[in-house]
Design a protein around this motif. Structure first.
Motif, PDB file in Angstrom:
ATOM      1  N   VAL A   1      10.572  -5.925  -0.033  1.00 34.61           N
ATOM      2  CA  VAL A   1       9.805  -6.905   0.918  1.00 34.61           C
ATOM      3  C   VAL A   1       8.540  -7.493   0.199  1.00 34.61           C
ATOM      4  CG1 VAL A   1       8.776  -6.984   2.989  1.00 34.61           C
ATOM      5  CG2 VAL A   1      10.555  -5.578   3.034  1.00 34.61           C
ATOM      6  N   ALA A   2       8.005  -6.565  -0.382  1.00 32.54           N
ATOM      7  CA  ALA A   2       6.708  -6.703  -1.161  1.00 32.54           C
ATOM      8  C   ALA A   2       6.786  -7.814  -2.169  1.00 32.54           C
ATOM      9  CB  ALA A   2       5.906  -5.605  -1.803  1.00 32.54           C
ATOM     10  N   THR A   3       8.197  -8.035  -2.880  1.00 32.47           N
ATOM     11  CA  THR A   3       8.293  -8.876  -3.905  1.00 32.47           C
ATOM     12  C   THR A   3       8.444 -10.191  -3.243  1.00 32.47           C
ATOM     13  OG1 THR A   3      10.456  -8.504  -3.709  1.00 32.47           O
ATOM     14  CG2 THR A   3       9.239  -7.270  -5.593  1.00 32.47           C
TER      15      THR A   3
ATOM     16  N   THR B   1       0.786  -1.326   0.088  1.00 29.65           N
ATOM     17  CA  THR B   1       0.082  -0.017  -0.050  1.00 29.65           C
ATOM     18  C   THR B   1       0.863   1.242  -0.048  1.00 29.65           C
ATOM     19  OG1 THR B   1       0.083   0.383   2.363  1.00 29.65           O
ATOM     20  CG2 THR B   1      -1.654  -1.423   1.420  1.00 29.65           C
ATOM     21  N   ASP B   2       0.370   2.438   0.014  1.00 30.50           N
ATOM     22  CA  ASP B   2       0.825   3.692   0.184  1.00 30.50           C
ATOM     23  C   ASP B   2       1.127   3.997   1.681  1.00 30.50           C
ATOM     24  OD1 ASP B   2       1.070   3.663  -2.583  1.00 30.50           O
ATOM     25  OD2 ASP B   2      -0.760   5.068  -2.829  1.00 30.50           O
ATOM     26  N   ALA B   3       1.038   3.196   2.661  1.00 27.47           N
ATOM     27  CA  ALA B   3       1.019   3.674   3.921  1.00 27.47           C
ATOM     28  C   ALA B   3       2.406   3.728   4.628  1.00 27.47           C
ATOM     29  CB  ALA B   3      -0.040   2.683   4.778  1.00 27.47           C
ATOM     30  N   ALA B   4       2.608   4.734   5.512  1.00 24.58           N
ATOM     31  CA  ALA B   4       4.027   4.391   6.285  1.00 24.58           C
ATOM     32  C   ALA B   4       3.890   3.526   7.277  1.00 24.58           C
ATOM     33  CB  ALA B   4       4.486   5.995   6.567  1.00 24.58           C
ATOM     34  N   LEU B   5       5.090   2.675   7.623  1.00 25.12           N
ATOM     35  CA  LEU B   5       4.965   1.621   8.350  1.00 25.12           C
ATOM     36  C   LEU B   5       5.562   1.856   9.642  1.00 25.12           C
ATOM     37  CD1 LEU B   5       5.610  -1.282   6.206  1.00 25.12           C
ATOM     38  CD2 LEU B   5       3.412  -0.288   6.875  1.00 25.12           C
ATOM     39  N   LEU B   6       5.134   1.445  10.844  1.00 22.96           N
ATOM     40  CA  LEU B   6       5.993   1.845  12.046  1.00 22.96           C
ATOM     41  C   LEU B   6       5.756   0.506  12.922  1.00 22.96           C
ATOM     42  CD1 LEU B   6       7.376   3.989  13.759  1.00 22.96           C
ATOM     43  CD2 LEU B   6       5.156   4.869  14.728  1.00 22.96           C
ATOM     44  N   LEU B   7       6.748  -0.091  13.267  1.00 26.06           N
ATOM     45  CA  LEU B   7       6.845  -1.545  13.829  1.00 26.06           C
ATOM     46  C   LEU B   7       6.911  -1.516  15.444  1.00 26.06           C
ATOM     47  CD1 LEU B   7       8.913  -3.712  11.364  1.00 26.06           C
ATOM     48  CD2 LEU B   7       6.475  -3.125  11.176  1.00 26.06           C
ATOM     49  N   THR B   8       6.307  -2.407  16.161  1.00 26.00           N
ATOM     50  CA  THR B   8       6.470  -2.742  17.673  1.00 26.00           C
ATOM     51  C   THR B   8       7.291  -3.861  17.610  1.00 26.00           C
ATOM     52  OG1 THR B   8       4.429  -4.295  17.530  1.00 26.00           O
ATOM     53  CG2 THR B   8       4.041  -1.987  17.873  1.00 26.00           C
ATOM     54  N   PRO B   9       7.964  -3.826  18.659  1.00 26.29           N
ATOM     55  CA  PRO B   9       8.985  -4.980  18.833  1.00 26.29           C
ATOM     56  C   PRO B   9       8.363  -6.362  18.705  1.00 26.29           C
ATOM     57  CG  PRO B   9       9.014  -3.442  20.490  1.00 26.29           C
ATOM     58  CD  PRO B   9       7.935  -3.127  19.882  1.00 26.29           C
ATOM     59  N   GLY B  10       9.312  -7.224  17.979  1.00 25.01           N
ATOM     60  CA  GLY B  10       8.811  -8.639  17.783  1.00 25.01           C
ATOM     61  C   GLY B  10       9.730  -9.600  18.103  1.00 25.01           C
ATOM     62  N   PRO B  11       9.373 -10.956  18.226  1.00 24.13           N
ATOM     63  CA  PRO B  11      10.312 -11.891  18.876  1.00 24.13           C
ATOM     64  C   PRO B  11      11.248 -12.298  17.847  1.00 24.13           C
ATOM     65  CG  PRO B  11       7.990 -12.847  18.211  1.00 24.13           C
ATOM     66  CD  PRO B  11       8.101 -11.379  17.910  1.00 24.13           C
ATOM     67  N   ARG B  12      12.337 -11.820  17.626  1.00 22.78           N
ATOM     68  CA  ARG B  12      13.093 -12.195  16.382  1.00 22.78           C
ATOM     69  C   ARG B  12      13.405 -13.796  16.476  1.00 22.78           C
ATOM     70  NH1 ARG B  12      15.308  -7.646  18.536  1.00 22.78           N
ATOM     71  NH2 ARG B  12      17.062  -8.950  19.917  1.00 22.78           N
TER      72      ARG B  12
ATOM     73  N   ALA C   1       8.375 -10.876   6.686  1.00 22.59           N
ATOM     74  CA  ALA C   1       8.438 -10.119   8.033  1.00 22.59           C
ATOM     75  C   ALA C   1       9.897  -9.771   8.737  1.00 22.59           C
ATOM     76  CB  ALA C   1       7.474 -11.049   9.237  1.00 22.59           C
ATOM     77  N   ALA C   2      10.799 -10.779   8.448  1.00 19.18           N
ATOM     78  CA  ALA C   2      12.055 -10.590   9.129  1.00 19.18           C
ATOM     79  C   ALA C   2      12.617  -9.444   8.220  1.00 19.18           C
ATOM     80  CB  ALA C   2      12.858 -11.944   8.989  1.00 19.18           C
ATOM     81  N   ARG C   3      12.531  -9.247   6.978  1.00 21.95           N
ATOM     82  CA  ARG C   3      13.069  -8.482   6.152  1.00 21.95           C
ATOM     83  C   ARG C   3      12.526  -7.258   6.305  1.00 21.95           C
ATOM     84  NH1 ARG C   3      15.300  -8.971   0.947  1.00 21.95           N
ATOM     85  NH2 ARG C   3      15.896 -11.189   1.446  1.00 21.95           N
ATOM     86  N   LEU C   4      11.381  -7.199   6.645  1.00 21.18           N
ATOM     87  CA  LEU C   4      10.542  -5.787   7.018  1.00 21.18           C
ATOM     88  C   LEU C   4      11.209  -5.263   8.300  1.00 21.18           C
ATOM     89  CD1 LEU C   4       8.389  -3.680   6.283  1.00 21.18           C
ATOM     90  CD2 LEU C   4       6.793  -4.958   7.579  1.00 21.18           C
ATOM     91  N   ALA C   5      11.378  -6.355   9.335  1.00 18.80           N
ATOM     92  CA  ALA C   5      12.042  -5.675  10.744  1.00 18.80           C
ATOM     93  C   ALA C   5      13.265  -5.159  10.457  1.00 18.80           C
ATOM     94  CB  ALA C   5      11.961  -7.027  11.611  1.00 18.80           C
ATOM     95  N   ALA C   6      14.171  -5.390   9.563  1.00 20.39           N
ATOM     96  CA  ALA C   6      15.310  -4.972   9.411  1.00 20.39           C
ATOM     97  C   ALA C   6      15.621  -3.793   8.466  1.00 20.39           C
ATOM     98  CB  ALA C   6      16.145  -5.817   8.437  1.00 20.39           C
ATOM     99  N   THR C   7      14.269  -3.225   8.114  1.00 19.75           N
ATOM    100  CA  THR C   7      13.993  -1.900   7.284  1.00 19.75           C
ATOM    101  C   THR C   7      13.389  -0.828   7.944  1.00 19.75           C
ATOM    102  OG1 THR C   7      12.627  -2.915   5.877  1.00 19.75           O
ATOM    103  CG2 THR C   7      14.837  -3.160   5.241  1.00 19.75           C
ATOM    104  N   ALA C   8      11.977  -1.192   8.455  1.00 18.01           N
ATOM    105  CA  ALA C   8      11.025  -0.303   8.848  1.00 18.01           C
ATOM    106  C   ALA C   8      11.234   0.323  10.144  1.00 18.01           C
ATOM    107  CB  ALA C   8       9.724  -1.073   8.822  1.00 18.01           C
TER     108      ALA C   8
END
Length: 422
Positions: free
Chosen positions: A358-360, A303-314, A323-330
């Motif tokens: 990430v989307a790909t 989407t066109d939304a900006a993302l903000l991530l809460t802490p996750g269980p790596r 999800a792992a790739r996104l956690a490294a960039t967002a």
């Protein structure tokens, strides 16, 4: 003998049915989440007079709400015990529990944005065996050492490469078909303004969506830390807030309890989207998504939304997952800073296409799920495909956010207007 049991007997005997000599396909529904993904699959068979589709609800710890979901679609499910005694030509399932007991070939359908969560029950692992996500693990694909499903569908070629490492026995029945949510969200972006209008988001307002998976490390599992920020720092005059919570949270705790925990949001302009509702349209309409390691956040990269991530269980997330790739960039949400400032920063730093990498990873066959999935089904049924492309209706317009206020008000009627899958 019950009505459903009588109907089962008629299907077995082929008597007194107006449309006869049909291939019989059983849809096995464990949870609401699985039902929503399976809807994209069994819908491909609905109009074919050569096929009779029958439904059953299989036992599952998160099975609450399944019968109601199916009833809203006009579906009456046969008892699981009857399904186990009945012969079918094919079965569709998104879960693994009990499907090896069926007397029919089974198609296992992947769900979610990639394979995120690693196998949780380590007691099933051999000494030294690595943990894999469920749909890639021998524990979910093999029964007594043999491959159970007749076909297993995946979204990405990378899944097949991972399967070759984790469970090579399943490679002969693995198929890459893409992801229906990727296709629907991508196509729905052209109607973004229509979805925002239907939700009641006015021009100039900012829609902030809080997306949560289930489990103690999810956003909802830590909602006590986030909720005060949402209540006292948002929404401002130009903010609308929607909570997208995984159906397993509702199934595990009960809808009454979830609404009760969030009753304090009522009157603060925060809407709790019901588990049956059109979550894809909400994501498309969002300006900002506060999310965790779940599928909804990963789908937000489309989407066109900006993302903000809460802490996750790596340690609980597959290292090769989107999800792992996104956690490294967002950007990450930090409790020490005001939420409003962090949202403004995330929006100011966001650029279109920022998360394309990430989307790909979500699908290696974008736009082609329904065609590929239909080909797998008809090949297994021994039928020629219909001489027309699969019909895939667009996402319906959702109801206004005001109908999804938290608290004691009922939200079951919202499903009458919506029909997307999770």
């Amino acid at each position: 003998m019950s009505v459903i049991t009588t109907r089962t007997a008629l299907i077995e005997q082929g008597r007194w049915l107006t449309v006869q000599d049909c291939k019989r396909v059983l849809v096995v529904v464990h949870t609401v989440t699985f039902a929503q993904r399976l809807r994209e699959v069994f819908g491909l068979l609905a109009a074919d007079l050569r096929i009779q589709v029958v439904f059953t609800t299989a036992p599952h710890v998160f099975g609450n709400g399944v019968k109601e979901y199916l009833q809203e679609l006009g579906i009456v499910a046969m008892p699981w015990e009857d399904a186990l005694r009945t012969d079918f030509d094919l079965a569709l399932a998104a879960g693994s529990r009990g499907v090896h007991e069926l007397r029919t070939p089974v198609v296992r359908v992947s769900h979610g944005a990639g394979h995120i969560k690693l196998l949780t029950d380590t007691s099933l692992l051999a000494p030294g065996e690595a943990r894999s996500p469920g749909m890639l693990s021998p524990q979910h694909l093999l029964h007594e050492g043999r491959v159970g499903p007749a076909a297993i569908t995946y979204a990405h070629e990378r899944d097949i490469a991972e399967l070759a490492r984790s469970c090579p026995e399943a490679l002969p029945v693995a198929h890459v078909v893409g992801d229906p949510c990727v296709d629907r969200i991508t196509a729905g972006m052209a109607r973004r303004e229509q979805y925002r209008g239907a939700l009641g988001v006015a021009p100039g307002e900012r829609l902030v969506t809080v997306a949560s998976t289930w489990g103690p490390t999810s956003t909802f599992g830590r909602i006590d830390a986030l909720l005060p920020h949402l209540l006292h720092q948002l929404p401002g005059a130009a903010d609308r807030v929607a909570l997208l919570v995984h159906p397993n949270v509702f199934a595990g705790h009960g809808a009454w309890q979830v609404r009760g925990w969030l009753a304090g949001c009522r009157g603060h302009g925060i809407a709790l989207v019901p588990p049956e509702a059109d979550w894809q349209a909400v994501l498309i309409a969002s300006d900002v998504i506060i999310g965790d390691h779940g599928s909804l956040t990963a789908y937000g990269t489309l989407t066109d939304a900006a993302l903000l991530l809460t802490p996750g269980p790596r340690r609980e997330i597959s290292a090769y997952s989107p999800a792992a790739r996104l956690a490294a960039t967002a950007p990450a949400l930090l409790p020490a800073h005001p939420l409003a400032e962090q949202l403004d920063y995330a929006v100011s730093q966001f650029t279109p296409g920022q998360y394309d990498e990430v989307a790909t990873l979500l699908s290696s066959a974008p736009g082609d799920f329904h065609r590929r999935m239909r080909s797998v089904l008809y090949r297994l049924l021994g039928l020629g495909e219909p001489a027309s492309p699969p019909v895939v209706p667009p996402l319906p317009l959702p109801g206004p956010l005001e109908r999804w206020e938290t608290g004691a008000s009922a939200w079951a009627d919202t499903w009458a207007d919506t029909g997307a899958v999770r």
